[in-house]
Design a protein around this motif. Structure first.
Motif, PDB file in Angstrom:
ATOM      1  N   ALA A   1     -15.360   1.902  63.696  1.00 28.73           N
ATOM      2  CA  ALA A   1     -16.381   2.651  62.971  1.00 28.73           C
ATOM      3  C   ALA A   1     -15.799   3.989  62.536  1.00 28.73           C
ATOM      4  N   PHE A   2     -16.266   4.468  61.397  1.00 29.45           N
ATOM      5  CA  PHE A   2     -15.860   5.770  60.871  1.00 29.45           C
ATOM      6  C   PHE A   2     -16.985   6.776  61.062  1.00 29.45           C
TER       7      PHE A   2
ATOM      8  N   GLU B   1      -9.923  -1.387  55.812  1.00 32.60           N
ATOM      9  CA  GLU B   1     -10.477  -2.708  55.496  1.00 32.60           C
ATOM     10  C   GLU B   1     -11.208  -3.319  56.692  1.00 32.60           C
ATOM     11  N   SER B   2     -10.767  -2.964  57.894  1.00 31.24           N
ATOM     12  CA  SER B   2     -11.370  -3.564  59.085  1.00 31.24           C
ATOM     13  C   SER B   2     -12.619  -2.833  59.562  1.00 31.24           C
ATOM     14  N   CYS B   3     -12.901  -1.656  58.990  1.00 36.96           N
ATOM     15  CA  CYS B   3     -14.047  -0.861  59.453  1.00 36.96           C
ATOM     16  C   CYS B   3     -15.355  -1.615  59.217  1.00 36.96           C
ATOM     17  N   GLU B   4     -16.179  -1.679  60.262  1.00 34.03           N
ATOM     18  CA  GLU B   4     -17.414  -2.458  60.203  1.00 34.03           C
ATOM     19  C   GLU B   4     -18.676  -1.620  60.291  1.00 34.03           C
TER      20      GLU B   4
ATOM     21  N   MET C   1     -22.145   1.924  70.171  1.00 32.88           N
ATOM     22  CA  MET C   1     -21.366   1.323  71.256  1.00 32.88           C
ATOM     23  C   MET C   1     -22.059   0.091  71.810  1.00 32.88           C
ATOM     24  N   ALA C   2     -23.388   0.129  71.903  1.00 28.77           N
ATOM     25  CA  ALA C   2     -24.134  -1.042  72.361  1.00 28.77           C
ATOM     26  C   ALA C   2     -23.990  -2.208  71.390  1.00 28.77           C
ATOM     27  N   ASP C   3     -23.774  -1.885  70.112  1.00 22.33           N
ATOM     28  CA  ASP C   3     -23.576  -2.914  69.086  1.00 22.33           C
ATOM     29  C   ASP C   3     -22.129  -3.387  69.017  1.00 22.33           C
ATOM     30  N   GLY C   4     -21.295  -2.911  69.930  1.00 22.34           N
ATOM     31  CA  GLY C   4     -19.941  -3.425  70.038  1.00 22.34           C
ATOM     32  C   GLY C   4     -18.836  -2.566  69.463  1.00 22.34           C
ATOM     33  N   PHE C   5     -19.173  -1.429  68.858  1.00 22.06           N
ATOM     34  CA  PHE C   5     -18.134  -0.557  68.320  1.00 22.06           C
ATOM     35  C   PHE C   5     -17.386   0.102  69.476  1.00 22.06           C
ATOM     36  N   ASP C   6     -16.058  -0.038  69.454  1.00 24.85           N
ATOM     37  CA  ASP C   6     -15.252   0.475  70.564  1.00 24.85           C
ATOM     38  C   ASP C   6     -14.059   1.308  70.107  1.00 24.85           C
TER      39      ASP C   6
ATOM     40  N   ARG D   1     -16.064   9.127  77.747  1.00 27.70           N
ATOM     41  CA  ARG D   1     -14.669   9.554  77.699  1.00 27.70           C
ATOM     42  C   ARG D   1     -13.694   8.402  77.428  1.00 27.70           C
ATOM     43  N   LYS D   2     -14.106   7.174  77.715  1.00 27.64           N
ATOM     44  CA  LYS D   2     -13.199   6.044  77.601  1.00 27.64           C
ATOM     45  C   LYS D   2     -13.062   5.521  76.169  1.00 27.64           C
ATOM     46  N   VAL D   3     -13.968   5.936  75.288  1.00 23.74           N
ATOM     47  CA  VAL D   3     -13.955   5.392  73.928  1.00 23.74           C
ATOM     48  C   VAL D   3     -12.994   6.213  73.065  1.00 23.74           C
ATOM     49  N   PRO D   4     -11.996   5.562  72.461  1.00 19.18           N
ATOM     50  CA  PRO D   4     -11.017   6.304  71.658  1.00 19.18           C
ATOM     51  C   PRO D   4     -11.580   6.737  70.314  1.00 19.18           C
ATOM     52  N   CYS D   5     -11.220   7.952  69.904  1.00 13.99           N
ATOM     53  CA  CYS D   5     -11.613   8.476  68.594  1.00 13.99           C
ATOM     54  C   CYS D   5     -10.412   9.198  68.004  1.00 13.99           C
ATOM     55  N   THR D   6      -9.921   8.720  66.882  1.00 11.79           N
ATOM     56  CA  THR D   6      -8.750   9.278  66.219  1.00 11.79           C
ATOM     57  C   THR D   6      -9.176  10.180  65.088  1.00 11.79           C
ATOM     58  N   SER D   7      -8.584  11.374  65.011  1.00 13.09           N
ATOM     59  CA  SER D   7      -8.903  12.316  63.940  1.00 13.09           C
ATOM     60  C   SER D   7      -8.066  12.024  62.703  1.00 13.09           C
ATOM     61  N   VAL D   8      -8.728  11.971  61.551  1.00 16.76           N
ATOM     62  CA  VAL D   8      -8.052  11.865  60.255  1.00 16.76           C
ATOM     63  C   VAL D   8      -8.389  13.156  59.507  1.00 16.76           C
ATOM     64  N   PRO D   9      -7.548  14.172  59.615  1.00 18.91           N
ATOM     65  CA  PRO D   9      -7.935  15.520  59.162  1.00 18.91           C
ATOM     66  C   PRO D   9      -7.888  15.679  57.645  1.00 18.91           C
ATOM     67  N   ALA D  10      -8.705  16.598  57.154  1.00 18.73           N
ATOM     68  CA  ALA D  10      -8.662  17.009  55.742  1.00 18.73           C
ATOM     69  C   ALA D  10      -7.691  18.172  55.654  1.00 18.73           C
TER      70      ALA D  10
END
Length: 303
Positions: free
Chosen positions: A5-6, A86-89, A268-273, A293-302
């Motif tokens: 997810a974005f 392309e894989s973002c849901e 997260m309940a809908d499966g986004f991890d 804390r366990k869910v990864p989140c990657t920054s794509v900076p402007a």
């Protein structure tokens, strides 16, 4: 396979210099700033890259600026990691960021989204100027205690919950007379920190009327399409693929609470991890870490 997810940031993420490197290095980002200058009728590129900060922080400037810079960051991810895009849901955006998410999801084209965001900033700025008001972040109190805070402050002025961002992280909006009482009363109730925000007014509260009605007029004539991936709404943490439902929730968002904590938990309940924060700053990454804390989140900076 991860479910991606974005997340797109909202007002307050702006910083002088955002988008400068992307504009210089990436033709697709440069094209966004070129088109934005044409649509807006002023040099957004110059304000984003050079400031001054006071100009960039104005609501009617910062909202289109963050919108464009975030989509420029998205273009950088498309260029470097097209398979991830392309894989973002699914997607979500904090307040203003919900419009960026809707552009990504195909409900709005860039130009339509930019025009709406510019008008949104203008009407919110106008509403803010009508009543001396603002916002304060209260750290360390849960929602029930914030309700108690609002009730205790009531004799001094109106105060509302505005942004429910995560555990013990809630922003309140209200009249200046009410805000003056928040620190002392919140501390009595057990708050760890009280942080005034640099915003023009009491966003996401009834003080934003009639901005919601004015925005509704703009949205009524704007071409919207069904989303191709779910976008989780700020106001009820639920995806609304239908264009008319999108219009309704975007109008409600102006005066309603931003239920970001609920939105992240629903995703997260809908499966986004696996999450990506796309745009200036790392606020949403930090909020997600407070939620799980366990869910990864990657920054794509402007950048």
């Amino acid at each position: 396979m991860p479910k991606v997810a974005f997340l797109f940031p909202g007002q307050g993420a702006q910083v002088v210099g955002m988008g400068r490197e992307l504009d210089a290095e990436l033709p697709a980002a440069r094209a966004l700033f070129d088109r934005a200058n044409e649509v807006l009728g002023f040099d957004l590129r110059k304000v984003c890259f050079e400031g001054p900060a006071e100009a960039l922080e104005a609501t009617d400037v910062s909202q289109p600026a963050i919108f464009v810079a975030s989509l420029a960051a998205l273009e950088s991810l498309k260029a470097t990691e097209p398979a991830i895009v392309e894989s973002c849901e699914g997607a979500a955006g904090l307040s203003l960021g919900e419009y960026t998410a809707l552009v990504f999801a195909g409900a709005l084209d860039f130009e339509t989204g930019l025009k709406i965001v510019r008008r949104r900033g203008e009407v919110m700025q106008s509403a803010a100027l009508a009543t001396p008001s603002g916002m304060i972040s209260v750290i360390g109190l849960e929602e029930a205690k914030i309700d108690e805070l609002c009730a205790k402050v009531a004799p001094h002025g109106r105060l509302w919950k505005a942004n429910l961002l995560g555990p013990g992280n809630i922003v309140v909006s209200g009249e200046t007379s009410a805000l003056a009482q928040v620190e002392a009363i919140a501390t009595e109730l057990g708050a760890g920190r009280v942080i005034p925000l640099k915003v023009a007014g009491a966003f996401h509260s009834p003080l934003m009327k009639p901005a919601d009605d004015q925005l509704a007029e703009v949205l009524a004539s704007a071409p919207l399409a069904t989303t191709r991936v779910p976008v989780y709404s700020n106001v009820d943490s639920t995806p609304h693929p239908d264009p008319d439902d999108i219009r309704t929730t975007l109008v409600a968002q102006v005066v309603g609470e931003v239920r970001w904590d609920d939105s992240m938990r629903r995703m997260m309940a809908d499966g986004f991890d696996t999450f990506y924060e796309i745009g200036p700053g790392r606020v949403l990454t930090g909020l997600l870490k407070r939620i799980d804390r366990k869910v990864p989140c990657t920054s794509v900076p402007a950048r």
